[in-house]
Design an enzyme around this catalytic site. Structure first.
Site, PDB file in Angstrom:
ATOM      1  CG  PHE B  22      -1.790  -1.223   1.299  1.00  0.00           C
ATOM      2  CD1 PHE B  22      -2.831  -1.418   0.393  1.00  0.00           C
ATOM      3  CD2 PHE B  22      -1.541  -2.213   2.250  1.00  0.00           C
ATOM      4  CE1 PHE B  22      -3.615  -2.571   0.451  1.00  0.00           C
ATOM      5  CE2 PHE B  22      -2.313  -3.359   2.308  1.00  0.00           C
ATOM      6  CZ  PHE B  22      -3.354  -3.549   1.406  1.00  0.00           C
ATOM      7  CG  ASP B  23       1.551   3.448  -3.067  1.00  0.00           C
ATOM      8  OD1 ASP B  23       2.613   2.884  -2.726  1.00  0.00           O
ATOM      9  OD2 ASP B  23       1.047   3.343  -4.204  1.00  0.00           O
TER      10      ASP B  23
END
Lengths: 307, 307
Positions: B22-23
């Site tokens: 995830f970012d």
């Protein structure tokens, strides 16, 4: 739609047939006899006429804000003759249920009340201990100390075993917080009635349901309701008045309380009046909650049209 | 049950795999970062660690009682570093919806508010006219004159075209009566969020849903809700942050808001923490409202277990 209801207004033969079918008339009040402080035309004369024909009239109301004695005062003020024994309200129904059916063992038998004096007065007549209600200590804003004391339980009464919710004109966050905590801790959940609205000044205001549904939503379960259309109320009325259901008619303005109450209770008949919440379109709708057996524009039409 | 969630606490390989996926982390606050004024252990360090790895953190909260600016004060007071632009609350979401999507034409564009200052402040930033809210004139008992004036409309503002309901610690019968009448007269019905309860002092209190459901029950229809799990909120977040849903993870404690929000929004992942409302049994139940992709005992376990 079920069999469409018979329209009685102005039809003297039909009215006399209707009257002859019944010995007892269970009559809703708000929206049938009056709206707020406005008495509908012909109500007193119609009630007197029914009684003169030997019919028993019982006022069956979901209004929990008044006790039977207070309700009698309201009847008298509007010029409606009556007796306290003819009145059957949801507060009385709830008090009877708590004292004679629920029978919580002491000391955990206190009731936390969301509601007005009518509930308190009926609980007193059955010697049921209670807190909350009209107590000024609950009619205020919630404070940080309340949050702490409610959360840790130090402000809760360990003897509360039941929450009874009804119409409360002084509902607030503090009361809802207390009621919810008692329910979380296992208190029995009762409601005087579930009417979403309350007829007043020819319009509608929040009803008992508006006090009950936040709790239902928080706790995830329904209360036992002691008002119409709950059959617990009809059982209590039947027990008290020894009535013959087949010779009894329910008169009311609401399909989802009054008319449903009569139909589910297998009464001999139901009569809708158009002076309250529901209109003709409501029972003509495909998803109508209940269809009355008869209807008139207003209660006074029974006498006016009979002659 | 759907695929059971992966338990990350203490499993460094699994945690590092998870983080790499995830970012952006959308993070619920109450029940995840804190409960009331109690900050959970390891929260600040975990947030700093995520940011140090180039992750974007966005605080997504259904708490409508605080504006974004007020929420930032709460974060700072608890020692959590953050920026007002990282905060996305249901009041802000509602204000954006009213000004940019609903766009009621003047003059019938006033909002009747059931709620606290957070809602008012966000409405002000979008130049939306409103009444109600924290106005002391609505924080009192209803009087016979109120009943009359609300019923006949003389006390109602003809320019109200929308009712916005959120958590109101000062909810009362007078406010509910006004809101109901505006809705009866056709006002658009909006809610900041529908959470039945509100976490506070390690326990639960009535949430925004407790203010909304009496109106829903009276008017017989649902509001447009602008908080989780409403996808209107996620659309707004996506528009603002230009995020890639597949590289975004929702972290929260509630299955029916946070986790449902992430799943229905087709985010890359959802992480449940056990410091709030829901427990393991809740997603293991057959009728679980939503099942997270991952879970930890507490948010701080991400950093504690990663090393």
């Amino acid at each position: 739609m079920a069999q469409p209801p018979k329209y009685l207004t102005g039809d003297s033969a039909a009215i006399n047939d209707f009257i002859d079918k019944f010995d007892v008339f269970l009559i809703d009040c708000d929206g049938v006899l009056w709206s707020g402080d406005h008495l509908f035309e012909g109500v007193v004369e119609t009630l007197e006429w029914l009684r003169s024909k030997g019919k028993r009239t019982v006022f069956v109301t979901n209004n929990s804000t008044k006790s039977r004695a207070e309700y009698l005062q309201k009847l008298k003020k509007l010029g409606i003759p009556g007796d306290v024994e003819e009145i059957f309200g949801s507060s009385y129904s709830a008090a009877i249920y708590i004292s004679r059916i629920l029978k919580l063992p002491a000391p955990k038998n206190k009731v936390f009340v969301l509601g007005e004096a009518g509930i308190e007065n009926e609980l007193r007549t059955e010697n049921i201990p209670f807190i909350g209600g009209t107590d000024r200590n609950f009619r205020r804003e919630i404070t940080p100390d309340d949050f702490q004391g409610i959360a840790d339980g130090s402000l809760l009464d360990p003897d509360v075993g039941c929450v009874l919710a009804g119409l409360d004109f002084h509902i607030n966050y503090l009361k809802l917080s207390h009621a919810y905590q008692y329910l979380r801790r296992g208190a029995v959940f009762l409601a005087t009635n579930l009417d979403s609205t309350f007829p007043m000044n020819h319009n509608f205001f929040p009803g008992a349901g508006s006090v009950v549904v936040p709790l239902t939503n928080m706790i995830g379960k329904q209360p036992v309701a002691l008002g119409k259309p709950s059959q617990a109320m009809l059982d209590a009325i039947e027990g008290k008045f020894q009535l013959d259901r087949g010779r009894t008619c329910m008169i009311g303005d609401r399909l989802n309380t009054d008319i449903k109450f009569g139909i589910e209770g297998k009464l001999g008949g139901t009569l809708a009046v158009l002076t309250g919440v529901n209109k003709k379109e409501d029972w003509e709708a495909e998803d109508a909650v209940a269809v009355p057996g008869y209807y008139v524009d207003k209660l006074g039409d029974l006498l006016a049209g009979a002659q």
